[in-house]
Design an enzyme around this catalytic site. Structure first.
Site, short mmCIF file in Angstrom:
data_model
loop_
_atom_site.label_atom_id
_atom_site.label_comp_id
_atom_site.label_asym_id
_atom_site.label_seq_id
_atom_site.Cartn_x
_atom_site.Cartn_y
_atom_site.Cartn_z
N TYR A 1 3.67 6.89 16.45
CA TYR A 1 2.51 6.11 15.99
C TYR A 1 1.28 7.01 15.87
CZ TYR A 1 -1.40 2.80 16.10
OH TYR A 1 -2.56 2.13 15.84
N ILE B 1 0.81 -1.22 0.00
CA ILE B 1 0.00 0.00 0.00
C ILE B 1 0.84 1.27 0.00
CG2 ILE B 1 -1.95 -1.14 1.12
CD1 ILE B 1 -1.18 0.42 3.71
#
Length: 286
Positions: A128, A39
């Site tokens: 993150y 991706i």
């Protein structure tokens, strides 16, 4: 049959989504993971989407190792931000809906007095959280018809906190677990139900999607071990103590309780209480 393209199909949510659509006579799932589709490469994503022609794309793929995101910075940005952008571009190109999964880590978790809604301002404190927030923005920028669901403390068929506690209990009489971080353990099965509920609708936008209720990591661990019949003791420790024991650990939000406010405002869908959901999970696991 209509086709739904799944990324991250081998992860906890990807497997739960497959379980929800098992036996469907309306939808065919086209499952991909890192081996079938990268991706992070926009041309590859576009070519794949153009070949499949899905009516929807469900993005369950993410770099979720919070600590490693601090050191594998480029990879975290590629998967969590650029990957989301590429899927949004492809969804628009083939006129597909995009269902994108995000996280409570987009919030700092500092100075919170009530559950966080979709109208509260994100302020991530980890790489993150930063990369996932950027992914959200790319979805907004490049997708015509999107759903973003922020979830938290996810567990399901795969590596997760509950399984880690059970494994540690095999060789430890006592396990130190953080007690000053609060949030809501969320079953991947419950999240997959929300995904399936929203996807056929035109109720687009940002949603919070967690089980109801809240707890802390130490109490969650105690619940898991109790349900498994384990005698291992849980030692509640502070985040500061955890950081001393594991200096490389990324900062976590102290307060991660999300309110599913948009679901409550716009639908009749309700998540199960976290204690009910973990009981169901543990019965199946054991």
């Amino acid at each position: 049959m209509k086709k739904i393209m799944i990324t991250g199909c081998n992860g906890q949510l990807g497997r739960a989504v497959n379980q929800q659509y098992a036996g469907s006579t309306e939808y065919e799932l086209v499952n991909t993971d890192v081996g079938e589709l990268d991706i992070t490469k926009v041309e590859e994503v576009l070519a794949f989407a153009r070949e499949v022609k899905p009516c929807a794309i469900i993005n369950c793929a993410a770099y979720t190792n919070v600590d490693k995101c601090e050191t594998d910075v480029d990879l975290a940005w590629k998967i969590n931000a650029v990957g989301a952008r590429n899927l949004a571009i492809a969804a628009t190109d083939v006129k597909a809906k995009l269902m994108h999964i995000s996280t409570d880590y987009v919030f700092s978790g500092d100075m919170c007095e009530k559950p966080l809604t979709e109208f509260d301002t994100p302020a991530p404190k980890s790489m993150y959280g930063s990369t996932k927030l950027a992914g959200e923005q790319f979805v907004r920028d490049f997708s015509d018809h999107f759903f973003i669901i922020r979830t938290a403390w996810l567990y399901g068929d795969g590596h997760n906190f509950a399984k880690t506690m059970l494994k540690l209990a095999e060789t430890n009489d006592t396990i130190g677990v953080v007690m000053d971080q609060v949030g809501t353990p969320t079953s991947a099965l419950e999240l997959a139900k929300a995904v399936k509920y929203l996807l056929p609708t035109d109720n687009y936008g940002l949603f919070h999607g967690t089980c109801e209720g809240d707890t802390n990591w130490a109490e969650f661990a105690k619940t898991v071990l109790r349900l498994a019949g384990k005698k291992t003791e849980i030692e509640p420790i502070t985040s500061e103590e955890y950081k001393r024991r594991f200096p490389a650990a990324a900062d976590r939000p102290a307060y991660s309780i999300l309110e599913n406010y948009m679901l409550k405002l716009t639908t009749d869908f309700r998540f199960a209480d976290w204690q009910e959901a973990i009981e169901v999970y543990m019965k199946e696991l054991l």
